[in-house]
Write a protein that holds these residues in place. Structure first.
Motif, PDB file in Angstrom:
ATOM      1  N   ALA A  35       7.633  14.285   4.855  1.00 49.52           N
ATOM      2  CA  ALA A  35       8.156  13.010   4.355  1.00 49.52           C
ATOM      3  C   ALA A  35       7.191  11.865   4.660  1.00 49.52           C
ATOM      4  N   ARG A  36       6.740  11.784   5.893  1.00 43.99           N
ATOM      5  CA  ARG A  36       5.825  10.696   6.279  1.00 43.99           C
ATOM      6  C   ARG A  36       4.480  10.815   5.560  1.00 43.99           C
ATOM      7  N   SER A  37       4.026  12.047   5.365  1.00 45.16           N
ATOM      8  CA  SER A  37       2.759  12.261   4.652  1.00 45.16           C
ATOM      9  C   SER A  37       2.880  11.821   3.197  1.00 45.16           C
ATOM     10  N   LEU A  38       4.002  12.152   2.558  1.00 50.20           N
ATOM     11  CA  LEU A  38       4.213  11.761   1.163  1.00 50.20           C
ATOM     12  C   LEU A  38       4.337  10.248   1.032  1.00 50.20           C
ATOM     13  N   LYS A  39       5.023   9.635   2.002  1.00 53.27           N
ATOM     14  CA  LYS A  39       5.183   8.183   1.981  1.00 53.27           C
ATOM     15  C   LYS A  39       3.814   7.499   1.930  1.00 53.27           C
ATOM     16  N   ALA A  40       2.893   8.014   2.737  1.00 53.83           N
ATOM     17  CA  ALA A  40       1.541   7.440   2.779  1.00 53.83           C
ATOM     18  C   ALA A  40       0.755   7.777   1.506  1.00 53.83           C
ATOM     19  N   ALA A  41       0.924   8.986   0.990  1.00 55.43           N
ATOM     20  CA  ALA A  41       0.116   9.442  -0.147  1.00 55.43           C
ATOM     21  C   ALA A  41       0.510   8.766  -1.460  1.00 55.43           C
ATOM     22  N   VAL A  42       1.786   8.443  -1.637  1.00 54.46           N
ATOM     23  CA  VAL A  42       2.218   7.845  -2.913  1.00 54.46           C
ATOM     24  C   VAL A  42       2.097   6.320  -2.891  1.00 54.46           C
ATOM     25  N   ARG A  43       1.796   5.764  -1.732  1.00 52.16           N
ATOM     26  CA  ARG A  43       1.687   4.309  -1.603  1.00 52.16           C
ATOM     27  C   ARG A  43       0.579   3.785  -2.526  1.00 52.16           C
ATOM     28  N   ILE A  44       0.813   2.606  -3.093  1.00 55.35           N
ATOM     29  CA  ILE A  44      -0.197   1.998  -3.962  1.00 55.35           C
ATOM     30  C   ILE A  44      -1.258   1.298  -3.104  1.00 55.35           C
ATOM     31  N   ASP A  45      -2.509   1.623  -3.397  1.00 57.00           N
ATOM     32  CA  ASP A  45      -3.651   0.989  -2.744  1.00 57.00           C
ATOM     33  C   ASP A  45      -3.892  -0.346  -3.466  1.00 57.00           C
ATOM     34  N   LEU A  46      -3.518  -1.449  -2.831  1.00 54.38           N
ATOM     35  CA  LEU A  46      -3.473  -2.743  -3.521  1.00 54.38           C
ATOM     36  C   LEU A  46      -4.844  -3.209  -4.024  1.00 54.38           C
ATOM     37  N   LEU A  47      -5.900  -2.770  -3.370  1.00 50.67           N
ATOM     38  CA  LEU A  47      -7.243  -3.188  -3.803  1.00 50.67           C
ATOM     39  C   LEU A  47      -7.750  -2.356  -4.972  1.00 50.67           C
ATOM     40  N   ARG A  48      -7.106  -1.209  -5.219  1.00 43.48           N
ATOM     41  CA  ARG A  48      -7.592  -0.296  -6.260  1.00 43.48           C
ATOM     42  C   ARG A  48      -6.453   0.193  -7.140  1.00 43.48           C
ATOM     43  N   ARG A  49      -5.558  -0.715  -7.461  1.00 40.75           N
ATOM     44  CA  ARG A  49      -4.319  -0.293  -8.131  1.00 40.75           C
ATOM     45  C   ARG A  49      -4.540   0.160  -9.567  1.00 40.75           C
ATOM     46  N   GLU A  50      -5.701  -0.134 -10.149  1.00 42.20           N
ATOM     47  CA  GLU A  50      -5.968   0.315 -11.522  1.00 42.20           C
ATOM     48  C   GLU A  50      -6.839   1.568 -11.551  1.00 42.20           C
ATOM     49  N   GLU A  51      -7.220   2.067 -10.378  1.00 44.09           N
ATOM     50  CA  GLU A  51      -8.158   3.192 -10.357  1.00 44.09           C
ATOM     51  C   GLU A  51      -7.459   4.530 -10.132  1.00 44.09           C
ATOM     52  N   ILE A  52      -8.012   5.558 -10.748  1.00 40.68           N
ATOM     53  CA  ILE A  52      -7.541   6.920 -10.495  1.00 40.68           C
ATOM     54  C   ILE A  52      -8.330   7.416  -9.280  1.00 40.68           C
ATOM     55  N   PRO A  53      -7.668   7.807  -8.216  1.00 35.48           N
ATOM     56  CA  PRO A  53      -8.394   8.155  -6.986  1.00 35.48           C
ATOM     57  C   PRO A  53      -9.017   9.553  -7.018  1.00 35.48           C
ATOM     58  N   SER A  54      -9.971   9.730  -7.932  1.00 40.18           N
ATOM     59  CA  SER A  54     -10.689  11.002  -8.013  1.00 40.18           C
ATOM     60  C   SER A  54     -12.064  10.761  -8.616  1.00 40.18           C
ATOM     61  N   THR A  55     -13.078  11.450  -8.115  1.00 34.53           N
ATOM     62  CA  THR A  55     -14.416  11.321  -8.703  1.00 34.53           C
ATOM     63  C   THR A  55     -14.450  11.928 -10.104  1.00 34.53           C
ATOM     64  N   LYS A  56     -13.460  12.754 -10.422  1.00 26.79           N
ATOM     65  CA  LYS A  56     -13.387  13.332 -11.776  1.00 26.79           C
ATOM     66  C   LYS A  56     -12.877  12.301 -12.781  1.00 26.79           C
ATOM     67  N   GLY A  57     -12.289  11.228 -12.271  1.00 28.03           N
ATOM     68  CA  GLY A  57     -11.736  10.194 -13.151  1.00 28.03           C
ATOM     69  C   GLY A  57     -10.371  10.566 -13.689  1.00 28.03           C
ATOM     70  N   VAL A  58      -9.874  11.721 -13.282  1.00 31.43           N
ATOM     71  CA  VAL A  58      -8.559  12.161 -13.762  1.00 31.43           C
ATOM     72  C   VAL A  58      -7.916  13.075 -12.713  1.00 31.43           C
ATOM     73  N   ILE A  59      -6.604  12.916 -12.545  1.00 31.45           N
ATOM     74  CA  ILE A  59      -5.848  13.848 -11.722  1.00 31.45           C
ATOM     75  C   ILE A  59      -4.811  14.471 -12.642  1.00 31.45           C
ATOM     76  N   ALA A  60      -4.980  15.741 -12.916  1.00 30.97           N
ATOM     77  CA  ALA A  60      -4.065  16.397 -13.867  1.00 30.97           C
ATOM     78  C   ALA A  60      -3.713  17.782 -13.366  1.00 30.97           C
TER      79      ALA A  60
END
Ligand code: MN
Length: 198
Positions: A173-198
């Motif tokens: 639960a705590r891990s998911l809470k941190a992982a789904v949180r929005i990164d306010l400085l990068r809110r428009e970016e997909i967090p992957s060097t592939k440019g896509v998470i699918a």
């Protein structure tokens, strides 16, 4: 930001499960499930992740708890994946070191789109008369498949299986809470060097 919610349903000859998830919730759970201990764990998952979860889970529990618990993990994972959308702006990874009295669990999650469960825990008791503690591994594996998440869980120590399993669920639960949180400085970016998470 669009609301991060999803509903996922799955019906087979063994189980009938519906999960409604709100990522930016208040940790509220509405669980309709015949398995008491498992209900306790789903409520724990909602409370400590901050997500709202509405779960209706029915199935062939006259066989044993296995099908219902495993399939609920799968449906919960699918609902989470759907609620994440294209994963834009999320932190993606999260981890926790979670004590529960005599037990201590180490959990890390990566919502990067690939399923993998690493699980190390000695579990042998049957909880509440119906839930073998070792069944939690099947739940976490199905969840990691549905959510296409890499989940690493290790029980560092513990005496009571109730506490061990609860530490693992709280750690998730705590891990998911941190992982789904929005990164306010990068809110428009997909967090992957592939440019896509699918
Ligand atoms: Mn408890």
């Amino acid at each position: 930001m669009a609301e991060r919610c999803a509903v996922f349903e799955r019906q087979t000859k063994e189980t009938e499960i519906r999960v409604e998830i709100e990522l930016d919730g208040r940790g509220e759970a509405r669980i309709d499930c015949p398995l008491g201990f498992f209900t306790h764990m789903l409520e724990t998952l909602a409370r400590h992740s901050g997500m709202n979860l509405t779960v209706t889970a029915k199935g062939d529990t006259w066989v044993d708890a296995h099908h219902l618990v495993e399939d609920t993990g799968l449906v919960l994972g699918e609902a989470l994946r759907q609620a994440l959308g294209d994963c834009r702006g999320i932190e993606r990874c999260g981890w926790a070191l979670m004590p529960m009295d005599d037990a201590l669990a180490q959990v890390a999650v990566d919502l990067g789109g690939r399923s993998y469960l690493l699980f190390e825990a000695e579990l042998g008791e049957v909880l509440g008369g119906h839930f073998p503690a070792s069944l939690s591994e099947d739940f976490f594996r199905a969840f990691s498949q549905g959510a296409r998440a890499n989940l690493a869980m290790r029980l560092l120590c513990g005496r009571s299986d109730h506490h061990k399993v609860e530490a693992l669920f709280k750690g998730l639960a705590r891990s998911l809470k941190a992982a789904v949180r929005i990164d306010l400085l990068r809110r428009e970016e997909i967090p992957s060097t592939k440019g896509v998470i699918a």
